[in-house]
Design a protein around this motif. Sequence first.
Motif, PDB file in Angstrom:
ATOM      1  N   ILE A  97       0.439  -0.563  -2.966  1.00 19.02           N
ATOM      2  CA  ILE A  97      -0.258   0.469  -2.199  1.00 19.02           C
ATOM      3  C   ILE A  97      -1.111   1.329  -3.122  1.00 19.02           C
ATOM      4  CG2 ILE A  97       0.023   2.475  -0.673  1.00 19.02           C
ATOM      5  CD1 ILE A  97       2.738   1.269   0.150  1.00 19.02           C
ATOM      6  N   GLY A  98      -2.398   1.428  -2.800  1.00 19.05           N
ATOM      7  CA  GLY A  98      -3.310   2.263  -3.573  1.00 19.05           C
ATOM      8  C   GLY A  98      -3.992   3.318  -2.735  1.00 19.05           C
ATOM      9  N   THR A  99      -3.544   3.495  -1.501  1.00 24.07           N
ATOM     10  CA  THR A  99      -4.126   4.496  -0.610  1.00 24.07           C
ATOM     11  C   THR A  99      -3.794   5.899  -1.109  1.00 24.07           C
ATOM     12  OG1 THR A  99      -3.827   2.977   1.243  1.00 24.07           O
ATOM     13  CG2 THR A  99      -4.250   5.278   1.784  1.00 24.07           C
ATOM     14  N   THR A 100      -4.781   6.788  -1.124  1.00 31.38           N
ATOM     15  CA  THR A 100      -4.557   8.159  -1.583  1.00 31.38           C
ATOM     16  C   THR A 100      -4.749   9.143  -0.428  1.00 31.38           C
ATOM     17  OG1 THR A 100      -6.876   8.398  -2.282  1.00 31.38           O
ATOM     18  CG2 THR A 100      -5.305   7.594  -3.924  1.00 31.38           C
ATOM     19  N   GLY A 101      -4.490  10.419  -0.698  1.00 24.74           N
ATOM     20  CA  GLY A 101      -4.615  11.441   0.330  1.00 24.74           C
ATOM     21  C   GLY A 101      -3.486  11.417   1.333  1.00 24.74           C
ATOM     22  N   LEU A 102      -2.294  10.961   0.917  1.00 25.24           N
ATOM     23  CA  LEU A 102      -1.164  10.819   1.821  1.00 25.24           C
ATOM     24  C   LEU A 102      -0.424  12.140   2.024  1.00 25.24           C
ATOM     25  CD1 LEU A 102       0.326   7.456   0.480  1.00 25.24           C
ATOM     26  CD2 LEU A 102      -1.299   7.777   2.366  1.00 25.24           C
TER      27      LEU A 102
END
Length: 267
Positions: A97-102
């Motif tokens: 997982i490299g999604t940011t702004g979580l």
Amino acid sequence: MIKVGILGANGRMGRVLIEAVHGHVNTELGFASVRESSSFIGVDAGELAGIAKQQVMVSALSDEVVKTADVLIDFTLPEALEQNLQLALAANKPIVIGTTGLTGEQLNFIDEAAKSIPVVFAANYSVGINLMLNLVQHAASVMGDDADIEIIEGHHRFKKDAPSGTAMAIGHAIANTLGRDLSKCAIYGREGLSGERSPETIGFATVRAGDIVGDHTALFATLGERLEITHKASSRLTFAKGALTAACWLKEQNKGLYSMQDVLGLV
């Protein structure tokens, strides 16, 4: 060959990930998925990425599609994270997982998923940035009690979250080394008569401009000198290659939550 499934294949990182898989000696494309409403469904994944045809057609994300890969890579959007994790769990597939702004709730989703499947979650997958995280901890241990600490980051005009996930990771690495709570000592902007700087604070400055891929600087400044530790990324391919390194490593791991520091053996 490790079959890699790429979620959000039509995004900026999704396309670069397809290119990286094509150029990697140990990986091949398992699937490239997009939203059900996407006009890219049915397009060859290679054409989508601007490279040679891969003989893998872009498809809508589903339970059956997820089963065709050994490892999943998710660089999509925060609102898609829960569904993506549920699909990975249902198929018992490791996920990078490299999604940011979580949000805190979304981070909890990752923690819960890691109790059942192997998960790598990192704010940044470049080797240089992960080495930088080690360097700033060392600098903080030597200079942190006397220095004013500022973190400056820059990204392209399209980035939606600020400060960047990488900047926050740098901040947490420094704060943890110094025994500080970043949620209490971070300053995210100054304007007007902000008063004299408190020595306990860690400041963040954000730049959003043009096509900057990713610039990060940790500044340690005393009254007589300053140390700047800087990393600049010139291509998203750097992050994609790091994510593939993580994917190949993760395939051999047991369930649990891992960082890029674990992948690179820096912890």
